[in-house]
Write an enzyme that holds these catalytic residues in place. Sequence first.
Site, mmCIF file in Angstrom:
data_model
loop_
_atom_site.group_PDB
_atom_site.id
_atom_site.type_symbol
_atom_site.label_atom_id
_atom_site.label_comp_id
_atom_site.label_asym_id
_atom_site.label_seq_id
_atom_site.Cartn_x
_atom_site.Cartn_y
_atom_site.Cartn_z
ATOM 1 N N CYS A 118 68.801 29.443 36.110
ATOM 2 C CA CYS A 118 67.505 29.712 35.466
ATOM 3 C C CYS A 118 66.646 28.453 35.337
ATOM 4 O O CYS A 118 65.449 28.555 35.064
ATOM 5 C CB CYS A 118 67.701 30.325 34.089
ATOM 6 N N HIS A 258 61.369 29.514 29.384
ATOM 7 C CA HIS A 258 62.151 30.504 30.119
ATOM 8 C C HIS A 258 62.235 31.779 29.279
ATOM 9 O O HIS A 258 62.539 31.734 28.091
ATOM 10 C CB HIS A 258 63.546 29.920 30.371
ATOM 11 N N ASN A 288 64.987 38.864 31.691
ATOM 12 C CA ASN A 288 65.291 37.519 32.162
ATOM 13 C C ASN A 288 65.344 37.530 33.698
ATOM 14 O O ASN A 288 66.298 38.037 34.285
ATOM 15 C CB ASN A 288 66.637 37.081 31.568
HETATM 16 N N1 COA Z 1 73.676 47.621 22.664
HETATM 17 C C1 COA Z 1 74.270 47.830 21.472
HETATM 18 N N2 COA Z 1 75.194 46.989 20.972
HETATM 19 C C2 COA Z 1 75.499 45.902 21.686
HETATM 20 C C3 COA Z 1 74.907 45.626 22.936
HETATM 21 C C4 COA Z 1 73.967 46.550 23.409
HETATM 22 N N3 COA Z 1 73.339 46.385 24.587
HETATM 23 N N4 COA Z 1 75.417 44.477 23.399
HETATM 24 C C5 COA Z 1 76.284 44.032 22.498
HETATM 25 N N5 COA Z 1 76.344 44.895 21.455
HETATM 26 C C6 COA Z 1 77.152 44.809 20.252
HETATM 27 C C7 COA Z 1 78.350 43.918 20.406
HETATM 28 O O1 COA Z 1 79.415 44.623 21.012
HETATM 29 C C8 COA Z 1 78.641 43.550 18.978
HETATM 30 O O2 COA Z 1 79.350 44.599 18.396
HETATM 31 P P1 COA Z 1 80.570 44.289 17.399
HETATM 32 O O3 COA Z 1 79.970 43.499 16.278
HETATM 33 O O4 COA Z 1 81.014 45.641 17.037
HETATM 34 O O5 COA Z 1 81.530 43.491 18.225
HETATM 35 C C9 COA Z 1 77.262 43.496 18.331
HETATM 36 O O6 COA Z 1 76.392 44.230 19.220
HETATM 37 C C10 COA Z 1 76.715 42.124 18.138
HETATM 38 O O7 COA Z 1 76.893 41.409 19.339
HETATM 39 P P2 COA Z 1 76.443 39.944 19.482
HETATM 40 O O8 COA Z 1 76.898 39.436 20.819
HETATM 41 O O9 COA Z 1 76.801 39.155 18.268
HETATM 42 O O10 COA Z 1 74.869 40.128 19.495
HETATM 43 P P3 COA Z 1 73.796 39.006 19.499
HETATM 44 O O11 COA Z 1 72.886 39.178 18.360
HETATM 45 O O12 COA Z 1 74.400 37.637 19.704
HETATM 46 O O13 COA Z 1 72.981 39.353 20.814
HETATM 47 C C11 COA Z 1 72.752 38.660 23.090
HETATM 48 C C12 COA Z 1 73.622 39.361 22.067
HETATM 49 C C13 COA Z 1 73.437 38.731 24.430
HETATM 50 C C14 COA Z 1 71.430 39.392 23.145
HETATM 51 C C15 COA Z 1 72.541 37.198 22.638
HETATM 52 O O14 COA Z 1 73.789 36.601 22.362
HETATM 53 C C16 COA Z 1 71.854 36.389 23.687
HETATM 54 O O15 COA Z 1 70.697 36.610 24.013
HETATM 55 N N6 COA Z 1 72.512 35.332 24.214
HETATM 56 C C17 COA Z 1 71.938 34.482 25.223
HETATM 57 C C18 COA Z 1 72.028 35.176 26.550
HETATM 58 C C19 COA Z 1 71.143 34.560 27.591
HETATM 59 O O16 COA Z 1 70.037 34.167 27.344
HETATM 60 N N7 COA Z 1 71.666 34.497 28.806
HETATM 61 C C20 COA Z 1 70.964 34.053 29.924
HETATM 62 C C21 COA Z 1 70.945 32.577 29.978
HETATM 63 S S1 COA Z 1 69.853 32.023 31.226
#
Ligand code: COA
Length: 334
Positions: A118, A258, A288
């Site tokens: 990215c 980004h 993204n």
């Molecule tokens: N829909 C519903 N629930 C979801 C889900 C979805 N699409 N994806 C994950 N969950 C659930 C998880 O299973 C978790 O459940 P649990 O508590 O029962 O285990 C809960 O939601 C919370 O998950 P968590 O990973 O803590 O959520 P978050 O607030 O951290 O958000 C992301 C997850 C992926 C959106 C966030 O971590 C993120 O944006 N990270 C950076 C990713 C990124 O930018 N990547 C590209 C880099 S270039």
Amino acid sequence: MAQEHKVNAGILGIGMSVPDRVLTNEELERLVDTTDEWIFTRTGIRERRICGPDDTSASLGAAAAIKALESAGVAPEELDLIICGTATPDHPWPSTACLIQQRIGAFNAAAFDLSAACSGFTYGLATASGFIQNGSMKRILVIGVDTLTKQVDWSDRSTCILFGDGAGAAVLGPVGPDTGILSSTLGADGRGYDQIWLEAGANKAPVMISLIAEKRQCIKMKGSEVYKFAVKIMGEACLQSLEKVGLTSDDVDLFIPHQANIRIINAAAERMSLPTEKVFVNVQKYGNTSAASIPIAMTEALETGCIKKGDTLVIVGFGAGLTWGANVIRWSRD
Ligand code: COA
């Protein structure tokens, strides 16, 4: 004694291309256990574009390149170099930059791919800037393109909601001092190589049926670790880049980060003490798009009148590697 005249690289033209097919959060609700509300609240994404059968990184990259060349008023044969930032090349080799060169007819240009995920576009601008500043090249096309939805595990709700496909491109050329790309800050931390990665498909783990059964040819991500890294590094890289040229956040007219997640964008803007009206956001439309996200956002910012000649922009990317890159740009064209 002749006075030294410092040449900077400026963006002469910019363009973008995304596939026609829109994939909404409502459609994802039918694919995995998720909701539009969860996706929008946690990421800011409403929809993204995904490749049709004929779309590839080369086809999207070439379409964006043609628009950037038109906007710059530069003919393909005037290009000296094509740098294609991509993590999703059409083939392991030859480079997607060569495929784009062939599609746009830029046969006087050298061409190579740049693998910084990215951060590919920010790395590309920094690299092109060096060639132009040292006088060895005059016209460079920098492309950021990715088609990550081809590598998504559509049963993994924590990743399949995030990504979209697209391309953005910029034509760079020499501009006067105190304008164009004023500074770049690049970084990498290979200790985080497996925080977001694609394990199989290259030489260490060629795609085999056993690996496919384990979905090791699909994106794997430690979401919360990537999130923490992104929030910290985006603000830091931008402030370092500004400091290099004696500027502060107060001097920034527009911040174009980004487009990975609205919460990451807001946290980075807060770290830089930037008000929301100085932050460009279009993650709701495209998700993204990896290396394409910044040039797509820049194109839309320009087209919607958010960038004016003389404005100071800060762009910043982060991604797999782990990598990051920030550039301070003083916009040099109307
Ligand atoms: N829909 C519903 N629930 C979801 C889900 C979805 N699409 N994806 C994950 N969950 C659930 C998880 O299973 C978790 O459940 P649990 O508590 O029962 O285990 C809960 O939601 C919370 O998950 P968590 O990973 O803590 O959520 P978050 O607030 O951290 O958000 C992301 C997850 C992926 C959106 C966030 O971590 C993120 O944006 N990270 C950076 C990713 C990124 O930018 N990547 C590209 C880099 S270039």
